[in-house]
Design a protein around this motif. Structure first.
Motif, mmCIF file in Angstrom:
data_model
loop_
_atom_site.group_PDB
_atom_site.id
_atom_site.type_symbol
_atom_site.label_atom_id
_atom_site.label_comp_id
_atom_site.label_asym_id
_atom_site.label_seq_id
_atom_site.Cartn_x
_atom_site.Cartn_y
_atom_site.Cartn_z
ATOM 1 N N ASP A 144 49.009 26.787 37.925
ATOM 2 C CA ASP A 144 49.290 28.141 38.410
ATOM 3 C C ASP A 144 50.674 28.189 39.048
ATOM 4 O O ASP A 144 51.484 29.083 38.779
ATOM 5 C CB ASP A 144 48.216 28.541 39.421
ATOM 6 C CG ASP A 144 48.322 30.004 39.851
ATOM 7 O OD1 ASP A 144 49.306 30.337 40.537
ATOM 8 O OD2 ASP A 144 47.422 30.781 39.519
ATOM 9 N N ASN A 192 50.212 38.139 26.908
ATOM 10 C CA ASN A 192 49.886 36.750 27.235
ATOM 11 C C ASN A 192 48.634 36.287 26.497
ATOM 12 O O ASN A 192 48.535 35.130 26.087
ATOM 13 C CB ASN A 192 49.645 36.603 28.739
ATOM 14 C CG ASN A 192 50.905 36.798 29.552
ATOM 15 O OD1 ASN A 192 51.995 36.448 29.127
ATOM 16 N ND2 ASN A 192 50.749 37.368 30.739
ATOM 17 N N TRP A 196 50.242 35.806 35.432
ATOM 18 C CA TRP A 196 49.364 34.652 35.595
ATOM 19 C C TRP A 196 49.302 34.164 37.038
ATOM 20 O O TRP A 196 48.517 33.265 37.354
ATOM 21 C CB TRP A 196 49.831 33.495 34.702
ATOM 22 C CG TRP A 196 49.352 33.583 33.284
ATOM 23 C CD1 TRP A 196 50.086 33.934 32.194
ATOM 24 C CD2 TRP A 196 48.036 33.308 32.804
ATOM 25 N NE1 TRP A 196 49.304 33.900 31.063
ATOM 26 C CE2 TRP A 196 48.048 33.517 31.407
ATOM 27 C CE3 TRP A 196 46.841 32.911 33.411
ATOM 28 C CZ2 TRP A 196 46.912 33.336 30.611
ATOM 29 C CZ3 TRP A 196 45.711 32.733 32.616
ATOM 30 C CH2 TRP A 196 45.758 32.947 31.235
ATOM 31 N N THR A 253 50.017 32.018 25.759
ATOM 32 C CA THR A 253 51.050 32.008 26.795
ATOM 33 C C THR A 253 51.915 30.758 26.684
ATOM 34 O O THR A 253 53.149 30.836 26.737
ATOM 35 C CB THR A 253 50.409 32.073 28.193
ATOM 36 O OG1 THR A 253 49.725 33.314 28.338
ATOM 37 C CG2 THR A 253 51.468 31.962 29.281
ATOM 38 N N TYR A 266 45.482 31.331 27.469
ATOM 39 C CA TYR A 266 46.506 30.395 27.933
ATOM 40 C C TYR A 266 47.229 29.714 26.777
ATOM 41 O O TYR A 266 48.400 29.341 26.903
ATOM 42 C CB TYR A 266 45.893 29.351 28.877
ATOM 43 C CG TYR A 266 46.861 28.938 29.955
ATOM 44 C CD1 TYR A 266 47.222 29.833 30.951
ATOM 45 C CD2 TYR A 266 47.445 27.674 29.956
ATOM 46 C CE1 TYR A 266 48.131 29.482 31.932
ATOM 47 C CE2 TYR A 266 48.349 27.315 30.943
ATOM 48 C CZ TYR A 266 48.685 28.220 31.923
ATOM 49 O OH TYR A 266 49.597 27.871 32.888
ATOM 50 N N GLU A 303 46.089 33.259 38.614
ATOM 51 C CA GLU A 303 45.101 33.257 37.530
ATOM 52 C C GLU A 303 45.180 32.004 36.664
ATOM 53 O O GLU A 303 44.488 31.909 35.650
ATOM 54 C CB GLU A 303 45.314 34.495 36.635
ATOM 55 C CG GLU A 303 45.225 35.828 37.340
ATOM 56 C CD GLU A 303 43.803 36.175 37.768
ATOM 57 O OE1 GLU A 303 42.865 35.605 37.196
ATOM 58 O OE2 GLU A 303 43.652 37.003 38.689
ATOM 59 N N GLY A 304 46.031 31.040 37.029
ATOM 60 C CA GLY A 304 46.194 29.833 36.222
ATOM 61 C C GLY A 304 44.921 29.004 36.164
ATOM 62 O O GLY A 304 44.017 29.172 36.998
#
Length: 249
Positions: A35, A88, A25, A94, A91, A28-29
């Protein structure tokens, strides 16, 4: 094999694979602060893994370094729980992975802080400071997803349906672990699992989430058997050491 060595690999492999998964991540957050937060959690996990690998290499006393243990074992020699290997995805999944793992690690390190093994106790106390933050952060996001929009809750519910059946595998034991329990070196994970259920049920009520009702749990965590995802993780982790044996930073 030395039961303590197995146990240290269990702790190290969990953190190592979880840290590797979360590191994907980085950059890429959903926004900058998050992030950075998730990247820091990944770094915490990798740091914990290194500490336990260092101790495991001394216990084994076979000339293998912490890098050898991390990067140069075969697939069946890794003792991490299946939970850490899972993708993942989005989100929501994750955050669910981080939340469950943080509850598990928090219980584990709290118990290990009272270990009769002073070095294991010290490592647990050091790791616990980090894991408490992981739990607070992930639990906050669980509540945000559950009480946010229809889509955010739907994504979280879908994640629960997809992977909750792997949660109990975190509490699976390694070979010889019961001997360590008898010596007050490690906690009994059967008791920790009951605590896990109590904590997560209370949290889910606070989140406004229905607790998963399906009793089925996937078996064979920590037995050398892995999910179909693990081989791909290992290829990424081991590429440099396999391509350039003995390379160092």
């Amino acid at each position: 094999m030395n039961p303590l060595y197995n146990y240290l690999l269990k702790l190290a492999d969990d953190s190592f694979i979880m840290g590797q998964r979360l590191s994907a991540w980085c950059g890429e957050g959903p926004y900058l602060e998050e992030d950075i937060a998730l990247t820091n959690i990944a770094l915490d996990e990798l740091g914990q893994a290194n500490n336990f690998y260092v101790y495991a290499s001394r216990v084994a006393d076979n000339g293998k370094s912490e890098d050898d243990l991390a990067f140069l074992r075969y697939e069946h020699e890794y003792l991490n729980a299946h939970w850490t290997e899972l993708p993942n995805e989005d989100y929501a999944q994750t955050i669910l992975k981080v939340y469950v793992f943080a509850v598990y690690q928090k219980l584990m390190y709290e118990a290990l802080s009272n270990s009769a093994n002073e070095e294991l106790s010290a490592l647990a106390q050091k790791s616990l400071k980090e894991v408490r933050y992981h739990y607070t952060h992930a639990a906050s996001w669980m509540k945000i997803f559950a009480q946010g929009t229809e889509e955010s809750k739907a994504r979280l519910v879908k994640s629960l349906e997809n992977i909750w059946e792997y949660t109990k595998g975190l509490f699976a034991k390694t070979e010889g672990e019961d001997d360590l329990v008898a010596l007050n070196i490690v906690p009994n994970t059967d008791a920790l699992y009951e605590e896990f259920l109590a904590i997560t049920q209370k949290d889910f009520a606070d989140f406004g989430l229905e607790y998963p009702a399906n009793p089925f749990m996937q078996p064979k965590s920590r037995t050398g058997y892995h999910t179909e995802y693990f081989g791909f993780i290992l290829c990424e982790l081991q590429y440099m050491q396999r391509a350039y044996p003995g390379c160092t930073w």
